[in-house]
Design an enzyme around this catalytic site. Structure first.
Site: not given
Length: 346
Positions: A121, A114, A118, A94
């Site tokens: 997130c 990723c 985190c 995105e």
């Protein structure tokens, strides 16, 4: 990979020129094709109208252009646009266009998923599937530039590497994409309008500093206390704040460029005076500014936006210590396009 399937955009200008020479054509053809690919953003060899039909057919025999496709576009009530971008292998990332009265900013992704973890997130829940190629990053920028011209009557003005993924974990491809975006042979954008945001990979911050880039660096900090940061950003165990501080000092020595710290304040996590005090100490390390970012829910009960009183305390204490601070209001929340919300829900 079979040569016929090779993506032509993986070739440098010199490689393109050599390819044409080795097939008995003028090397200048390489320049023309390169111009179509990077300056004009051609998606198809048929678009290359100043090249003969025979040469276009010849290119089709040997190469493909693995161009991205905007699979779905959503527009927020505030004008923000979110693109679900389909890659050549069927995976999706995105990217977001954030318009204001004075600028249009592209927020681009650098990885599918990723590399980091985190807790707050949504992208981190996807895990990393692969790095994006330089042309896939470049294409996101071109698509958003076109949307900005269409909907805002102005070209794209800024780029932030704050979409899906950790840019410094896809270091080479991110750097190559920025070279293409800033090159006179590409989009010719000023590097001063580009910000690369990292969650903090000390070795790669130093590597980046050695290249003395002209673009800006931002660090997602969120706590200047190791124990707290480890809870919300578990990878901090491998990259503690002492190592990050050393890398940031090195960055400033090499580049002379101040760093932006991105900081979300959560209720009951980092909303007390000790947190502010430690952040102020951290900020005195090198010249910097702080962006306090509104938290955008990802349906995790552990994380809740701090009170206005807590945000005001941060703002007051930072200003009292002569630290530049901006409180950023999120945009595009109604389409899950705000910071931390990119997760390919569709």
């Amino acid at each position: 990979m079979d040569f016929k399937q090779k993506d032509i955009r993986s070739l440098s200008l010199e490689e393109l020129r050599s390819f044409f020479k080795s097939h008995g054509e003028s090397a200048f053809r390489g320049n023309q094709v390169y111009d179509w690919l990077w300056k004009k953003g051609a998606h198809d060899f048929e678009d290359m109208t100043n090249i003969s039909l025979k040469t276009r057919d010849f290119l089709k025999e040997h190469f493909v252009i693995n161009h991205i496709r905007v699979d779905k576009m959503q527009r927020s009530t505030d004008g923000t646009i979110k693109n679900a971008v389909k890659l050549h292998d069927g995976l999706t990332v995105e990217s977001v266009m954030i318009p204001t009265d004075t600028r249009s900013t592209a927020c681009v992704s650098s990885q599918v998923g990723c590399s980091l973890n985190c807790e707050f997130c949504a992208t981190a829940r996807l895990k990393r599937m692969r790095n994006l190629n330089p042309d896939e990053i470049f294409d996101q920028v071109v698509a958003i530039d076109q949307q900005s011209r269409l909907y805002n009557n102005r070209p794209l003005s800024n780029i932030v590497f704050m979409g899906m993924g950790e840019p410094l974990m896809n270091y080479n491809n991110v750097i190559k994409s920025i070279e293409k975006i800033t090159s006179p042979d590409g989009l010719n954008m000023s590097p001063k309008r580009i910000t690369v945001s990292t969650s903090g990979v000390p070795k790669m911050i130093k590597k980046l500093a050695d290249e003395e880039p002209k673009f800006h660096l931002a660090l997602s900090l969120h706590s200047a206390i190791d124990e707290k940061r480890e809870k919300i950003m578990p990878f901090n165990k491998q990259f503690p704040l002492t190592d990050i501080k050393e890398a940031l000092k090195y960055w400033y020595e090499k580049t002379g460029s101040r760093v932006t710290y991105e900081y979300v304040v959560w209720k009951g996590i980092n909303d007390n005076e000790e947190d502010v005090h430690e952040l102020v100490k951290f900020c005195k390390l090198i010249p910097c500014k702080v962006n306090i970012i509104e938290y955008n829910s990802i349906d995790d009960p552990r994380f809740e936006q701090a009170s206005k009183k807590s945000i005001d305390m941060y703002e007051r204490q930072l200003e009292k210590n002569n630290i530049i601070v901006n409180v950023r209001r999120s945009r595009g929340k109604d389409i899950d396009a705000a910071c931390g919300q990119l997760a390919n829900k569709e």
